[in-house]
Design an enzyme around this catalytic site. Structure first.
Site, mmCIF file in Angstrom:
data_model
loop_
_atom_site.group_PDB
_atom_site.id
_atom_site.type_symbol
_atom_site.label_atom_id
_atom_site.label_comp_id
_atom_site.label_asym_id
_atom_site.label_seq_id
_atom_site.Cartn_x
_atom_site.Cartn_y
_atom_site.Cartn_z
ATOM 1 N N GLY A 120 3.334 5.847 8.939
ATOM 2 C CA GLY A 120 4.736 6.016 8.550
ATOM 3 C C GLY A 120 5.600 4.824 8.907
ATOM 4 C CG ASP A 171 -0.083 -3.856 2.740
ATOM 5 O OD1 ASP A 171 0.382 -3.392 1.692
ATOM 6 O OD2 ASP A 171 -0.258 -3.185 3.789
ATOM 7 C CG HIS A 177 -0.471 0.391 2.494
ATOM 8 N ND1 HIS A 177 -0.157 -0.494 3.493
ATOM 9 C CD2 HIS A 177 -0.189 1.617 2.983
ATOM 10 C CE1 HIS A 177 0.280 0.176 4.554
ATOM 11 N NE2 HIS A 177 0.271 1.460 4.267
ATOM 12 C CB SER A 219 3.073 1.305 6.415
ATOM 13 O OG SER A 219 1.875 1.520 7.069
HETATM 14 C C1 4AZ Z 1 -0.608 3.471 8.959
HETATM 15 O O1 4AZ Z 1 -1.430 4.359 8.755
HETATM 16 C C2 4AZ Z 1 -0.763 2.603 10.149
HETATM 17 N N1 4AZ Z 1 -1.560 0.732 14.715
HETATM 18 C C3 4AZ Z 1 0.101 1.543 10.348
HETATM 19 C C4 4AZ Z 1 -0.056 0.738 11.454
HETATM 20 C C5 4AZ Z 1 -1.058 0.969 12.348
HETATM 21 C C6 4AZ Z 1 -1.921 2.032 12.175
HETATM 22 C C7 4AZ Z 1 -1.759 2.857 11.063
HETATM 23 C C8 4AZ Z 1 -1.199 0.068 13.526
HETATM 24 O O2 4AZ Z 1 0.356 3.311 8.206
#
Ligand code: 4AZ
Length: 246
Positions: A194, A95, A47, A196
């Site tokens: 961020g 993902d 993503h 991710s």
């Molecule tokens: C994000 O928006 C995101 N709490 C990644 C992980 C989590 C929440 C948001 C997990 O990239």
């Protein structure tokens, strides 16, 4: 990372920071985390690459401070990336993305105390429920913070039993067998925006092994709400076949 603590890149030498160069704005923007798994190969979240911008991603390895040059850093252009063929941008099923770093000589990242690949798990590795694992990243410290973290942080989270990893705990969103849940039983440490694409590593025979990629969640660090991770054991064949073919 919400909660957790300030850390040093030597504690997470596989951590990558993915930056995107926006030619029209002539600016570099922090995009996502990533995980070094081999000299020229990085795993991240699919993503992160929805705004197709081929050849404008820059990989930064070896930095404790996201924006600060360091003698330990190693920086690469991304030659090419592959998004999982079954990635679903509505549910975030599958993902996962694999990125190949650009190099003239067939070797990219050089091992150092600050830059070292993470171990991939065996495809059948299942760790006990509530195993304590570690997440890291330069992501936000609060869900609605305007800023990413300047310093790398680490958080401690435990692997949830899959039967508790259900939509009821995650604002009604679908959870698939390609996802795993992990959370801090105290309800503090969690991944956030961020982070991710970055790592969830768990101890296995004394080595930290990459079990998850930070993917999504309902906010950051909410009580009784886990973070959701791409289940890396389901992709070991996908990863090795892509590397073999490229
Ligand atoms: C994000 O928006 C995101 N709490 C990644 C992980 C989590 C929440 C948001 C997990 O990239």
């Amino acid at each position: 990372i919400r909660g957790g603590q300030a850390s040093d890149i030597r504690e997470h030498p596989w951590q990558a920071a993915i930056t995107v160069y926006l030619p029209r704005a002539k600016s570099y923007n922090f995009l996502c985390g990533g995980v070094l798994i081999d000299s020229c190969w990085i795993l991240s979240a699919a993503h992160c690459f929805q705004e197709r911008c081929d050849k404008c991603n820059i990989m930064v390895l070896g930095r404790t401070f996201r924006l600060q040059n360091s003698s330990s850093e190693q920086i690469f252009d991304v030659e090419k990336y592959w998004i999982h063929e079954q990635y679903d941008d509505e549910t975030y099923d599958n993902d996962i993305a694999l990125l190949k770093l650009k190099s003239e000589v067939g070797m990219c990242a050089i091992h150092s105390p600050e830059v070292l690949p993470a171990c991939l798990p065996e495809p059948n590795l299942a760790l006990p429920d509530w195993t304590e694992c570690e997440i890291s990243g330069y992501g936000k410290e609060e869900e609605f913070s305007p800023f990413y973290s300047e310093r790398i942080k680490r958080g401690l989270v435990r692997l949830w039993p899959q039967e508790q990893c259900v939509p009821e705990k995650l604002a009604g969103r679908l959870v698939t067998p390609n996802m795993l849940c992990a959370g801090d039983t105290r309800g503090l440490d969690d991944a956030c925006k961020g982070d991710s694409g970055g790592p969830l590593v768990c101890p296995k025979n004394g080595r930290m092994t990459l079990m998850g990629l930070i993917s999504w969640g309902d906010g950051c660090g909410k009580k009784d709400t886990p973070g959701v991770y791409t289940r890396v054991t389901n992709y070991t064949n996908w990863i090795s076949s892509k590397i073999r073919a490229n």
